[in-house]
Design a protein around this motif. Sequence first.
Motif, PDB file in Angstrom:
ATOM      1  N   ASP A 138       8.435   1.537  14.381  1.00  0.00           N
ATOM      2  CA  ASP A 138       9.381   0.476  14.729  1.00  0.00           C
ATOM      3  C   ASP A 138       9.358  -0.592  13.648  1.00  0.00           C
ATOM      4  N   GLY A 139      10.397  -0.620  12.834  1.00  0.00           N
ATOM      5  CA  GLY A 139      10.499  -1.634  11.800  1.00  0.00           C
ATOM      6  C   GLY A 139      10.003  -1.220  10.435  1.00  0.00           C
ATOM      7  N   GLY A 140       9.607   0.048  10.248  1.00  0.00           N
ATOM      8  CA  GLY A 140       9.092   0.429   8.943  1.00  0.00           C
ATOM      9  C   GLY A 140       9.121   1.923   8.701  1.00  0.00           C
ATOM     10  N   VAL A 141       8.852   2.302   7.430  1.00  0.00           N
ATOM     11  CA  VAL A 141       8.861   3.699   6.995  1.00  0.00           C
ATOM     12  C   VAL A 141       7.625   3.951   6.146  1.00  0.00           C
ATOM     13  N   LEU A 142       7.036   5.124   6.308  1.00  0.00           N
ATOM     14  CA  LEU A 142       5.884   5.561   5.523  1.00  0.00           C
ATOM     15  C   LEU A 142       6.266   6.854   4.815  1.00  0.00           C
ATOM     16  N   VAL A 143       6.039   6.925   3.502  1.00  0.00           N
ATOM     17  CA  VAL A 143       6.371   8.104   2.705  1.00  0.00           C
ATOM     18  C   VAL A 143       5.096   8.625   2.059  1.00  0.00           C
ATOM     19  N   LEU A 144       4.845   9.930   2.217  1.00  0.00           N
ATOM     20  CA  LEU A 144       3.650  10.554   1.667  1.00  0.00           C
ATOM     21  C   LEU A 144       4.071  11.750   0.825  1.00  0.00           C
ATOM     22  N   GLY A 145       3.410  11.960  -0.323  1.00  0.00           N
ATOM     23  CA  GLY A 145       3.729  13.100  -1.173  1.00  0.00           C
ATOM     24  C   GLY A 145       2.691  13.271  -2.265  1.00  0.00           C
ATOM     25  N   ARG A 146       2.902  14.298  -3.099  1.00  0.00           N
ATOM     26  CA  ARG A 146       1.993  14.582  -4.208  1.00  0.00           C
ATOM     27  C   ARG A 146       2.630  14.055  -5.489  1.00  0.00           C
ATOM     28  N   GLY A 147       1.889  13.222  -6.219  1.00  0.00           N
ATOM     29  CA  GLY A 147       2.432  12.603  -7.418  1.00  0.00           C
ATOM     30  C   GLY A 147       1.682  12.995  -8.667  1.00  0.00           C
ATOM     31  N   VAL A 148       1.319  12.021  -9.478  1.00  0.00           N
ATOM     32  CA  VAL A 148       0.632  12.247 -10.745  1.00  0.00           C
ATOM     33  C   VAL A 148      -0.621  13.085 -10.528  1.00  0.00           C
ATOM     34  N   ALA A 149      -0.794  14.144 -11.357  1.00  0.00           N
ATOM     35  CA  ALA A 149      -1.966  15.017 -11.289  1.00  0.00           C
ATOM     36  C   ALA A 149      -2.150  15.619  -9.902  1.00  0.00           C
ATOM     37  N   ASP A 150      -1.037  15.780  -9.169  1.00  0.00           N
ATOM     38  CA  ASP A 150      -1.054  16.366  -7.829  1.00  0.00           C
ATOM     39  C   ASP A 150      -1.818  15.513  -6.825  1.00  0.00           C
ATOM     40  N   ARG A 151      -1.997  14.236  -7.130  1.00  0.00           N
ATOM     41  CA  ARG A 151      -2.737  13.368  -6.215  1.00  0.00           C
ATOM     42  C   ARG A 151      -1.836  12.996  -5.031  1.00  0.00           C
ATOM     43  N   TRP A 152      -2.450  12.675  -3.901  1.00  0.00           N
ATOM     44  CA  TRP A 152      -1.720  12.179  -2.734  1.00  0.00           C
ATOM     45  C   TRP A 152      -1.334  10.721  -2.979  1.00  0.00           C
ATOM     46  N   GLU A 153      -0.057  10.413  -2.746  1.00  0.00           N
ATOM     47  CA  GLU A 153       0.439   9.059  -2.940  1.00  0.00           C
ATOM     48  C   GLU A 153       1.211   8.606  -1.704  1.00  0.00           C
ATOM     49  N   VAL A 154       1.141   7.314  -1.415  1.00  0.00           N
ATOM     50  CA  VAL A 154       1.850   6.756  -0.273  1.00  0.00           C
ATOM     51  C   VAL A 154       2.663   5.546  -0.706  1.00  0.00           C
ATOM     52  N   ALA A 155       3.803   5.373  -0.076  1.00  0.00           N
ATOM     53  CA  ALA A 155       4.602   4.156  -0.222  1.00  0.00           C
ATOM     54  C   ALA A 155       5.084   3.756   1.167  1.00  0.00           C
ATOM     55  N   VAL A 156       5.187   2.484   1.417  1.00  0.00           N
ATOM     56  CA  VAL A 156       5.673   2.009   2.712  1.00  0.00           C
ATOM     57  C   VAL A 156       6.799   1.014   2.491  1.00  0.00           C
ATOM     58  N   GLU A 157       7.641   0.897   3.492  1.00  0.00           N
ATOM     59  CA  GLU A 157       8.734  -0.073   3.446  1.00  0.00           C
ATOM     60  C   GLU A 157       8.872  -0.701   4.827  1.00  0.00           C
ATOM     61  N   VAL A 158       8.961  -2.016   4.858  1.00  0.00           N
ATOM     62  CA  VAL A 158       9.073  -2.747   6.124  1.00  0.00           C
ATOM     63  C   VAL A 158      10.434  -3.434   6.172  1.00  0.00           C
ATOM     64  N   ASP A 159      11.120  -3.281   7.286  1.00  0.00           N
ATOM     65  CA  ASP A 159      12.422  -3.932   7.448  1.00  0.00           C
ATOM     66  C   ASP A 159      12.271  -5.448   7.374  1.00  0.00           C
ATOM     67  N   GLU A 160      13.307  -6.090   6.892  1.00  0.00           N
ATOM     68  CA  GLU A 160      13.265  -7.543   6.730  1.00  0.00           C
ATOM     69  C   GLU A 160      12.908  -8.243   8.036  1.00  0.00           C
ATOM     70  N   GLY A 161      13.474  -7.784   9.140  1.00  0.00           N
ATOM     71  CA  GLY A 161      13.230  -8.444  10.417  1.00  0.00           C
ATOM     72  C   GLY A 161      11.864  -8.175  11.021  1.00  0.00           C
ATOM     73  N   ALA A 162      11.109  -7.227  10.428  1.00  0.00           N
ATOM     74  CA  ALA A 162       9.786  -6.875  10.969  1.00  0.00           C
ATOM     75  C   ALA A 162       8.646  -7.382  10.103  1.00  0.00           C
ATOM     76  N   ARG A 163       8.955  -8.185   9.111  1.00  0.00           N
ATOM     77  CA  ARG A 163       7.923  -8.665   8.189  1.00  0.00           C
ATOM     78  C   ARG A 163       7.113  -9.808   8.808  1.00  0.00           C
ATOM     79  N   HIS A 164       5.990 -10.085   8.146  1.00  0.00           N
ATOM     80  CA  HIS A 164       5.078 -11.168   8.551  1.00  0.00           C
ATOM     81  C   HIS A 164       4.387 -10.877   9.887  1.00  0.00           C
ATOM     82  N   ARG A 165       4.286  -9.595  10.244  1.00  0.00           N
ATOM     83  CA  ARG A 165       3.604  -9.232  11.487  1.00  0.00           C
ATOM     84  C   ARG A 165       2.486  -8.221  11.244  1.00  0.00           C
ATOM     85  N   GLY A 166       2.203  -7.930   9.990  1.00  0.00           N
ATOM     86  CA  GLY A 166       1.120  -7.003   9.673  1.00  0.00           C
ATOM     87  C   GLY A 166       1.520  -5.542   9.686  1.00  0.00           C
ATOM     88  N   LEU A 167       2.813  -5.232   9.776  1.00  0.00           N
ATOM     89  CA  LEU A 167       3.236  -3.841   9.853  1.00  0.00           C
ATOM     90  C   LEU A 167       2.964  -3.093   8.549  1.00  0.00           C
TER      91      LEU A 167
END
Length: 226
Positions: A138-167
């Motif tokens: 609710d309010g965010g997205v988590l992306v997981l995949g294999r990146g440099v040297a086949d390492r596991w990498e994560v990126a997250v994105e939080v919706d503007e209205g859900a920020r400042h709540r620790g998401l």
Amino acid sequence: MSAVRNRPRPPARTPPAHRGRGLRRFSAGLCAGVPPCGSVSPTGGTATTSADGPAHGGGIHVLDGADCDALAATMHPRFLTALLDRTGRVTDTIDLLTVATWLPGAAETELREVTDPVHPRAVSARRRRDGVRVWEADGGVLVLGRGVADRWEVAVEVDEGARHRGLGRELAAAARHLVPPGEPLWSQQAAGNARSIRAFQAAGYRPVGSEVLLRPGVPWPDGARS
């Protein structure tokens, strides 16, 4: 592999992937099938790779003339500009490179996996990672995949209205439960994105260096970057 290498053994608390395998090879799909290149500067060392192979031609001369600390030379604007010009690549920013260890059990944050292959976050993430999977909260997205040297990498994105709540912190922490047991999890944050840096460090990610990834000169879908 090319350029400068000087990688002493890191402190024991640093996950083992920070050692020798860091840039031994790049994921085949990292730059949409084009041999990728980049520059990584971990604590106490530096390494640069290119599809051209060692030395990048005039790149070494640029390093010699950078007039800065040797360990910072591959992040120097003059060197990066020469590398971009020589390879015909583009980049977004110099990122802070962080890493965390796997956590057992289930994540506390409720996640819903997205299976739609054309989800905007999945499409943009596949530009730099393989095996991409996407989860929503609710309010965010988590992306997981294999990146440099086949390492596991994560990126997250939080919706503007859900920020400042620790998401952001919750999503970054949840990702540590999604990688295979014993695998370290890596993430990049733009050096100026203090909010993201604080979130990942609060979730247990440790800074280990800086990184610049070079990609073919084509725009991100809808201007997205993950």
